[in-house]
Write a protein that holds these residues in place. Structure first.
Motif, PDB file in Angstrom:
ATOM      1  N   TYR A   9       3.592  -8.271  10.879  1.00 33.69           N
ATOM      2  CA  TYR A   9       3.390  -7.464   9.684  1.00 33.69           C
ATOM      3  C   TYR A   9       4.223  -6.200   9.774  1.00 33.69           C
ATOM      4  O   TYR A   9       4.235  -5.529  10.791  1.00 33.69           O
ATOM      5  CB  TYR A   9       1.903  -7.079   9.532  1.00 33.69           C
ATOM      6  N   LYS A  10       4.917  -5.887   8.685  1.00 36.96           N
ATOM      7  CA  LYS A  10       5.660  -4.626   8.577  1.00 36.96           C
ATOM      8  C   LYS A  10       4.666  -3.557   8.158  1.00 36.96           C
ATOM      9  O   LYS A  10       3.953  -3.709   7.176  1.00 36.96           O
ATOM     10  CB  LYS A  10       6.754  -4.769   7.524  1.00 36.96           C
ATOM     11  N   ARG A  11       4.600  -2.492   8.933  1.00 36.60           N
ATOM     12  CA  ARG A  11       3.690  -1.385   8.644  1.00 36.60           C
ATOM     13  C   ARG A  11       4.500  -0.119   8.402  1.00 36.60           C
ATOM     14  O   ARG A  11       5.489   0.150   9.082  1.00 36.60           O
ATOM     15  CB  ARG A  11       2.710  -1.180   9.795  1.00 36.60           C
ATOM     16  N   ILE A  12       4.085   0.649   7.441  1.00 36.95           N
ATOM     17  CA  ILE A  12       4.790   1.863   7.021  1.00 36.95           C
ATOM     18  C   ILE A  12       3.923   3.072   7.378  1.00 36.95           C
ATOM     19  O   ILE A  12       2.711   3.071   7.200  1.00 36.95           O
ATOM     20  CB  ILE A  12       5.053   1.848   5.495  1.00 36.95           C
ATOM     21  N   PHE A  13       4.621   4.134   7.866  1.00 32.91           N
ATOM     22  CA  PHE A  13       3.927   5.365   8.257  1.00 32.91           C
ATOM     23  C   PHE A  13       4.506   6.539   7.467  1.00 32.91           C
ATOM     24  O   PHE A  13       5.406   7.223   7.936  1.00 32.91           O
ATOM     25  CB  PHE A  13       4.079   5.592   9.759  1.00 32.91           C
ATOM     26  N   PRO A  14       4.010   6.756   6.233  1.00 36.42           N
ATOM     27  CA  PRO A  14       4.523   7.883   5.469  1.00 36.42           C
ATOM     28  C   PRO A  14       4.079   9.197   6.097  1.00 36.42           C
ATOM     29  O   PRO A  14       3.032   9.256   6.734  1.00 36.42           O
ATOM     30  CB  PRO A  14       3.892   7.699   4.073  1.00 36.42           C
ATOM     31  N   GLU A  15       4.871  10.222   5.907  1.00 32.71           N
ATOM     32  CA  GLU A  15       4.556  11.502   6.535  1.00 32.71           C
ATOM     33  C   GLU A  15       3.503  12.235   5.727  1.00 32.71           C
ATOM     34  O   GLU A  15       3.441  12.207   4.581  1.00 32.71           O
ATOM     35  CB  GLU A  15       5.831  12.349   6.599  1.00 32.71           C
ATOM     36  N   GLU A  46       0.828  -1.206   0.000  1.00 28.51           N
ATOM     37  CA  GLU A  46       0.000   0.000   0.000  1.00 28.51           C
ATOM     38  C   GLU A  46       0.862   1.254   0.000  1.00 28.51           C
ATOM     39  O   GLU A  46       0.564   2.234  -0.695  1.00 28.51           O
ATOM     40  CB  GLU A  46      -0.924   0.004   1.219  1.00 28.51           C
ATOM     41  N   ALA A  47       1.953   1.227   0.776  1.00 34.68           N
ATOM     42  CA  ALA A  47       2.860   2.383   0.818  1.00 34.68           C
ATOM     43  C   ALA A  47       3.516   2.599  -0.537  1.00 34.68           C
ATOM     44  O   ALA A  47       3.677   3.740  -0.990  1.00 34.68           O
ATOM     45  CB  ALA A  47       3.916   2.183   1.902  1.00 34.68           C
ATOM     46  N   ALA A  48       3.893   1.508  -1.199  1.00 33.89           N
ATOM     47  CA  ALA A  48       4.515   1.627  -2.520  1.00 33.89           C
ATOM     48  C   ALA A  48       3.550   2.273  -3.506  1.00 33.89           C
ATOM     49  O   ALA A  48       3.926   3.179  -4.256  1.00 33.89           O
ATOM     50  CB  ALA A  48       4.958   0.247  -3.012  1.00 33.89           C
ATOM     51  N   ALA A  49       2.288   1.811  -3.496  1.00 29.16           N
ATOM     52  CA  ALA A  49       1.299   2.399  -4.403  1.00 29.16           C
ATOM     53  C   ALA A  49       1.035   3.854  -4.046  1.00 29.16           C
ATOM     54  O   ALA A  49       0.914   4.707  -4.930  1.00 29.16           O
ATOM     55  CB  ALA A  49       0.005   1.588  -4.332  1.00 29.16           C
ATOM     56  N   HIS A  50       0.973   4.159  -2.749  1.00 32.24           N
ATOM     57  CA  HIS A  50       0.715   5.521  -2.283  1.00 32.24           C
ATOM     58  C   HIS A  50       1.836   6.476  -2.697  1.00 32.24           C
ATOM     59  O   HIS A  50       1.569   7.623  -3.077  1.00 32.24           O
ATOM     60  CB  HIS A  50       0.566   5.510  -0.761  1.00 32.24           C
ATOM     61  N   LEU A  51       3.075   5.992  -2.614  1.00 31.97           N
ATOM     62  CA  LEU A  51       4.230   6.834  -2.934  1.00 31.97           C
ATOM     63  C   LEU A  51       4.628   6.780  -4.402  1.00 31.97           C
ATOM     64  O   LEU A  51       5.495   7.544  -4.838  1.00 31.97           O
ATOM     65  CB  LEU A  51       5.416   6.430  -2.057  1.00 31.97           C
TER      66      LEU A  51
END
Length: 153
Positions: free
Chosen positions: A147-153, A113-118
């Motif tokens: 699970y690895k979770r990412i927190f983009p700013e 999800e982070a990859a798609a978001h960024l």
């Protein structure tokens, strides 16, 4: 039809009433059909019929064919004592109630999800986490899944 339970008899009568009605909605008919199937599946008359067939000399292959099931499925449903059958069915319900492989209530974003978001690749997310450009956290659930979770700013 004295061998059917009251619930099965009521479901059959409800479906028959829908069949004789002039303007029955298709979804009502579908619900009636599925209700009857469910009632018959849970009706003690089914197990009684299986046990009567076994007592009369029928084999499991014949019972499975008559029920429209595979041999293993027929034995799983009806072989053994009432207590054994109940325990097997309860274990099946517990397996079905397990959480899905992908929880939906975790904080942050998944790596994908982070990859798609960024707008970058999954590998790019991991590189940014390694370089300290993205904050990440590993969340461990009660059942041990991580699970690895990412927190983009």
């Amino acid at each position: 039809m004295t061998h059917l339970s009251d619930e099965s008899r009521a479901a059959l009568q409800a479906l028959a009433a829908l069949d004789s009605a002039e303007a029955t909605r298709p979804l009502d008919r579908l619900a009636g059909i599925r209700g009857l199937i469910s009632a018959l599946e849970n009706d003690p008359a089914t197990l009684t019929a299986v046990r009567d067939a076994l007592d009369a000399g029928a084999g499991w292959d014949e019972i499975a064919a008559s029920a429209g099931l595979g041999l293993a499925a027929a034995k799983w449903r009806w072989q053994g004592s009432d207590a054994e059958i109940a325990a097997r069915h309860e274990a099946g319900r517990k397996r079905a109630a397990r959480p899905s492989a992908k929880p939906t209530d975790l904080p942050g974003l998944s790596v994908a999800e982070a990859a798609a978001h960024l707008g970058i690749s999954v590998q790019g997310v991991y590189q940014r986490v390694t370089r300290g450009l993205l904050k990440s956290e590993t969340v461990t659930l009660e059942d041990g899944r991580r699970y690895k979770r990412i927190f983009p700013e």
